[in-house]
Design an enzyme around this catalytic site. Structure first.
Site, PDB file in Angstrom:
ATOM      1  N   TYR A  64      -1.924 -11.287   0.682  1.00 25.45           N
ATOM      2  CA  TYR A  64      -1.299 -10.730   0.348  1.00 25.45           C
ATOM      3  C   TYR A  64      -1.732 -10.056  -0.772  1.00 25.45           C
ATOM      4  O   TYR A  64      -1.931  -9.531  -1.474  1.00 25.45           O
ATOM      5  CB  TYR A  64      -0.080 -10.500   0.586  1.00 25.45           C
ATOM      6  CG  TYR A  64       0.998  -8.965  -0.207  1.00 25.45           C
ATOM      7  CD1 TYR A  64       0.215  -7.779   0.122  1.00 25.45           C
ATOM      8  CD2 TYR A  64       1.976  -9.593  -1.071  1.00 25.45           C
ATOM      9  CE1 TYR A  64       1.319  -7.170  -0.772  1.00 25.45           C
ATOM     10  CE2 TYR A  64       2.453  -8.784  -1.702  1.00 25.45           C
ATOM     11  CZ  TYR A  64       1.996  -7.136  -1.372  1.00 25.45           C
ATOM     12  OH  TYR A  64       2.794  -6.057  -2.265  1.00 25.45           O
TER      13      TYR A  64
ATOM     14  N   PHE B 243       7.258  -6.299  -9.440  1.00 26.90           N
ATOM     15  CA  PHE B 243       8.535  -7.466  -9.584  1.00 26.90           C
ATOM     16  C   PHE B 243       9.593  -6.956  -8.618  1.00 26.90           C
ATOM     17  O   PHE B 243       8.970  -6.021  -7.845  1.00 26.90           O
ATOM     18  CB  PHE B 243       9.338  -8.386 -10.602  1.00 26.90           C
ATOM     19  CG  PHE B 243       8.580  -9.357 -11.974  1.00 26.90           C
ATOM     20  CD1 PHE B 243       7.380  -8.681 -11.801  1.00 26.90           C
ATOM     21  CD2 PHE B 243       8.534 -10.524 -11.167  1.00 26.90           C
ATOM     22  CE1 PHE B 243       6.324  -8.882 -12.843  1.00 26.90           C
ATOM     23  CE2 PHE B 243       7.417 -10.828 -12.425  1.00 26.90           C
ATOM     24  CZ  PHE B 243       6.613 -10.113 -12.650  1.00 26.90           C
TER      25      PHE B 243
ATOM     26  N   HIS C 180      13.091  -7.649   3.360  1.00 29.14           N
ATOM     27  CA  HIS C 180      13.879  -7.690   1.868  1.00 29.14           C
ATOM     28  C   HIS C 180      15.386  -7.622   1.705  1.00 29.14           C
ATOM     29  O   HIS C 180      16.435  -7.461   2.473  1.00 29.14           O
ATOM     30  CB  HIS C 180      13.699  -6.365   1.407  1.00 29.14           C
ATOM     31  CG  HIS C 180      11.759  -5.873   1.100  1.00 29.14           C
ATOM     32  ND1 HIS C 180      11.539  -5.297   1.372  1.00 29.14           N
ATOM     33  CD2 HIS C 180      11.312  -7.023   0.423  1.00 29.14           C
ATOM     34  CE1 HIS C 180      10.194  -5.347   1.322  1.00 29.14           C
ATOM     35  NE2 HIS C 180       9.926  -6.387   0.565  1.00 29.14           N
TER      36      HIS C 180
ATOM     37  N   ARG D 215      14.891 -13.998  -8.708  1.00 26.63           N
ATOM     38  CA  ARG D 215      14.086 -12.550  -8.889  1.00 26.63           C
ATOM     39  C   ARG D 215      14.337 -11.687  -9.844  1.00 26.63           C
ATOM     40  O   ARG D 215      15.518 -11.439 -10.053  1.00 26.63           O
ATOM     41  CB  ARG D 215      13.686 -12.293  -7.517  1.00 26.63           C
ATOM     42  CG  ARG D 215      13.577 -13.578  -6.340  1.00 26.63           C
ATOM     43  CD  ARG D 215      12.175 -13.055  -6.736  1.00 26.63           C
ATOM     44  NE  ARG D 215      11.735 -14.185  -6.069  1.00 26.63           N
ATOM     45  CZ  ARG D 215      11.545 -15.675  -5.673  1.00 26.63           C
ATOM     46  NH1 ARG D 215      11.923 -16.109  -6.410  1.00 26.63           N
ATOM     47  NH2 ARG D 215      11.056 -15.938  -4.516  1.00 26.63           N
TER      48      ARG D 215
ATOM     49  N   GLY E  23       5.219   5.232   7.144  1.00 29.20           N
ATOM     50  CA  GLY E  23       5.501   6.457   6.554  1.00 29.20           C
ATOM     51  C   GLY E  23       6.723   6.544   6.898  1.00 29.20           C
ATOM     52  O   GLY E  23       6.736   6.746   7.953  1.00 29.20           O
TER      53      GLY E  23
ATOM     54  N   ASN F 136      -7.237  -3.329   5.831  1.00 28.86           N
ATOM     55  CA  ASN F 136      -6.391  -2.898   4.988  1.00 28.86           C
ATOM     56  C   ASN F 136      -5.892  -1.842   3.096  1.00 28.86           C
ATOM     57  O   ASN F 136      -6.530  -1.095   2.947  1.00 28.86           O
ATOM     58  CB  ASN F 136      -5.103  -2.631   5.569  1.00 28.86           C
ATOM     59  CG  ASN F 136      -4.105  -1.447   5.460  1.00 28.86           C
ATOM     60  OD1 ASN F 136      -4.074  -0.573   6.633  1.00 28.86           O
ATOM     61  ND2 ASN F 136      -3.259  -1.296   4.775  1.00 28.86           N
TER      62      ASN F 136
ATOM     63  N   ASP G 285      -5.578   8.430   7.054  1.00 28.87           N
ATOM     64  CA  ASP G 285      -5.767   7.083   6.997  1.00 28.87           C
ATOM     65  C   ASP G 285      -6.944   7.173   5.214  1.00 28.87           C
ATOM     66  O   ASP G 285      -7.961   7.630   5.550  1.00 28.87           O
ATOM     67  CB  ASP G 285      -6.607   6.386   8.118  1.00 28.87           C
ATOM     68  CG  ASP G 285      -6.847   4.567   8.098  1.00 28.87           C
ATOM     69  OD1 ASP G 285      -5.985   3.911   8.588  1.00 28.87           O
ATOM     70  OD2 ASP G 285      -7.068   3.998   6.553  1.00 28.87           O
TER      71      ASP G 285
ATOM     72  N   PHE H 149      -0.360  -2.615   3.049  1.00 26.66           N
ATOM     73  CA  PHE H 149       1.013  -3.216   3.829  1.00 26.66           C
ATOM     74  C   PHE H 149       1.446  -4.535   2.920  1.00 26.66           C
ATOM     75  O   PHE H 149       0.510  -4.558   2.254  1.00 26.66           O
ATOM     76  CB  PHE H 149      -0.241  -3.925   5.137  1.00 26.66           C
ATOM     77  CG  PHE H 149      -0.581  -3.404   6.013  1.00 26.66           C
ATOM     78  CD1 PHE H 149      -0.212  -1.845   6.223  1.00 26.66           C
ATOM     79  CD2 PHE H 149      -2.353  -3.713   7.283  1.00 26.66           C
ATOM     80  CE1 PHE H 149      -0.212  -1.335   7.231  1.00 26.66           C
ATOM     81  CE2 PHE H 149      -2.362  -2.542   8.004  1.00 26.66           C
ATOM     82  CZ  PHE H 149      -2.000  -1.227   8.499  1.00 26.66           C
TER      83      PHE H 149
ATOM     84  N   ALA I  49      -0.265   3.251  -1.086  1.00 26.73           N
ATOM     85  CA  ALA I  49      -0.398   2.957   0.435  1.00 26.73           C
ATOM     86  C   ALA I  49      -1.882   1.360   0.693  1.00 26.73           C
ATOM     87  O   ALA I  49      -2.208   0.962  -0.094  1.00 26.73           O
ATOM     88  CB  ALA I  49      -1.446   3.465   0.968  1.00 26.73           C
TER      89      ALA I  49
HETATM   90  N1  UDP Z   1      16.064 -13.749   0.497  1.00 27.82           N
HETATM   91  C1  UDP Z   1      16.634 -14.535   1.413  1.00 27.82           C
HETATM   92  N2  UDP Z   1      17.510 -14.351   2.799  1.00 27.82           N
HETATM   93  C2  UDP Z   1      16.953 -12.981   3.333  1.00 27.82           C
HETATM   94  C3  UDP Z   1      15.857 -12.293   2.799  1.00 27.82           C
HETATM   95  C4  UDP Z   1      15.149 -12.807   1.428  1.00 27.82           C
HETATM   96  O1  UDP Z   1      17.719 -15.937   0.832  1.00 27.82           O
HETATM   97  O2  UDP Z   1      17.313 -12.855   4.530  1.00 27.82           O
HETATM   98  C5  UDP Z   1      15.264 -14.881  -0.846  1.00 27.82           C
HETATM   99  C6  UDP Z   1      14.288 -14.429  -0.858  1.00 27.82           C
HETATM  100  O3  UDP Z   1      13.918 -15.748  -0.607  1.00 27.82           O
HETATM  101  C7  UDP Z   1      13.776 -14.559  -2.109  1.00 27.82           C
HETATM  102  C8  UDP Z   1      15.120 -13.385  -2.501  1.00 27.82           C
HETATM  103  O4  UDP Z   1      15.203 -13.881  -1.648  1.00 27.82           O
HETATM  104  O5  UDP Z   1      13.988 -15.736  -2.925  1.00 27.82           O
HETATM  105  C9  UDP Z   1      14.071 -12.200  -2.576  1.00 27.82           C
HETATM  106  O6  UDP Z   1      13.521 -11.973  -1.296  1.00 27.82           O
HETATM  107  P1  UDP Z   1      12.599 -11.026  -1.117  1.00 27.82           P
HETATM  108  O7  UDP Z   1      12.009 -10.671   0.360  1.00 27.82           O
HETATM  109  O8  UDP Z   1      13.900  -9.030  -1.043  1.00 27.82           O
HETATM  110  O9  UDP Z   1      11.024 -10.216  -1.985  1.00 27.82           O
HETATM  111  P2  UDP Z   1      10.197 -11.255  -2.565  1.00 27.82           P
HETATM  112  O10 UDP Z   1      10.937 -11.910  -3.926  1.00 27.82           O
HETATM  113  O11 UDP Z   1       9.840 -12.515  -1.198  1.00 27.82           O
HETATM  114  O12 UDP Z   1       9.240  -9.914  -2.945  1.00 27.82           O
END
Ligand code: UDP
Length: 329
Positions: free
Chosen positions: A142, A170, A190, A222, A36, A93, A52, A77, A75
């Site tokens: 996770y 999502f 991300h 996605r 955070g 966690n 924590d 990971f 909260a």
């Molecule tokens: N992705 C990618 N390159 C990166 C990060 C993500 O091609 O450097 C792709 C990843 O394989 C997925 C989409 O982008 O298909 C979204 O990934 P992110 O990690 O943002 O979110 P997730 O779907 O894992 O929650």
């Protein structure tokens, strides 16, 4: 309303804290500050307690003293890859520590709980878009940890009358449009922030993970949902519980799928710059499509995401990347 927000100094938590305060709620944030950021809460009007959520010496007196009307629990990971390498870190966690929080809620007489769950609880779904009735069979610790806490909460409803809402996110994305709070993970994995950091020259480039998926352009699809729309769903979930709603789960997504290439295109349009892209291997554990059927959230919570367009979402992320913090607290 008096609300405790765990993880309120994180990405989705801080956007929710802002909306809660604006709605007139009295908000206390409990955050370990491992991931955070104090600046994500400063100036929001919420009170910040560093601690924590597994620490009974902090959590019990806080909850018993404050007698919150509800707890909104962020909260956790969140790194899928790390959860595979170090599952105990995730089970400790994301499951064990919240047990202390739930116990404290019972002691304090607080019986309303809104919890950040995830599309990762579905594993490899059998249908697209995914409704909440899809079987939950996570393929990494996770997702497993989030599903297990959902199960704990269902048992707590039966045994103690504790009512929960599980919000299955999502792909959370974007930022509050004013650029003052936003997404800042370390390490950042991300897609949208990675592209924008590459465009800004903060990293050498972006690798597209896989181009041979059975999707229209070969890259993963996605459902990108704006963080302020997610935050709004939490306020609606609280309202639902305050009105006597029973334990429920809701998918939160726009129902629209966008490929990695489409997101890169959107980022190039928004920034007016070319992204330094290379094409690489698939990332382990990535299903080709993840798209929400969020009909239930619309029907029961009245939740309709305002951001339906990738350009708008990326634009807000770009505002954060160029705001007063430059995308990093
Ligand atoms: N992705 C990618 N390159 C990166 C990060 C993500 O091609 O450097 C792709 C990843 O394989 C997925 C989409 O982008 O298909 C979204 O990934 P992110 O990690 O943002 O979110 P997730 O779907 O894992 O929650």
């Amino acid at each position: 309303m008096k609300i405790l927000v765990t993880g309120g100094a994180g990405y989705i938590g801080s956007h929710t804290v802002r909306q809660l305060v604006r709605s007139g709620a009295e908000v206390t944030v409990l955050d370990s500050m491992i991931y955070g950021h104090p600046a994500a809460v400063e100036g929001s009007g919420a009170k910040l307690v560093k601690g924590d959520l597994g620490d009974a010496s902090i959590v019990y007196p806080l909850l018993v003293r404050e007698k919150f009307d509800a707890v909104v629990h962020f909260a956790a990971f969140i790194q899928v890859g790390e959860s595979v390498q170090d599952p105990l870190k995730y089970y400790e966690n994301n499951i064990a520590k919240p047990l202390t929080l739930l116990r404290a809620m019972l002691l304090a007489g607080t019986r309303k709980f809104v919890f950040s769950s995830t599309a990762a609880t579905y594993g490899v779904p059998s249908q697209m878009p995914i409704p909440e009735t899809e079987k939950q069979d996570p393929i990494n610790p996770y997702g497993g940890s989030k599903l297990m806490l959902e199960k704990v909460c269902r048992d707590c409803e039966k045994a103690y009358g504790l009512k929960s809402v599980f919000l299955r996110y999502f792909n959370a994305s974007g930022s509050a449009g004013d650029g003052t709070i936003g997404e800042d993970h370390d390490p950042e994995t991300h897609l949208i922030p990675v592209i924008l950091q590459a465009i800004k020259g903060e990293r050498p480039g972006i690798t597209v993970f896989g181009t041979d998926y059975d999707t229209p352009d070969g890259t993963c699809v996605r459902d990108y949902v704006h963080v302020d729309d997610l935050a709004d769903a939490h306020l609606r979930a609280l309202d639902y519980l305050m009105k006597g709603g029973k334990t429920e789960c809701f998918n939160l997504g726009t129902g629209k799928g966008l490929s990695v290439k489409e997101i890169i295109d959107a980022a190039e349009k928004v920034t007016g710059k070319k992204a330094p892209v290379t094409y690489g291997e698939r990332r382990e554990g990535d299903p080709p499509y993840l798209i929400a059927d969020a009909t239930k959230a619309r029907d029961i919570l009245g939740w309709v995401p305002k951001y339906q367009d990738a350009l708008q979402i990326v634009e807000t992320a770009w505002q954060w990347a160029n705001g007063p913090h430059g995308g990093h607290y």
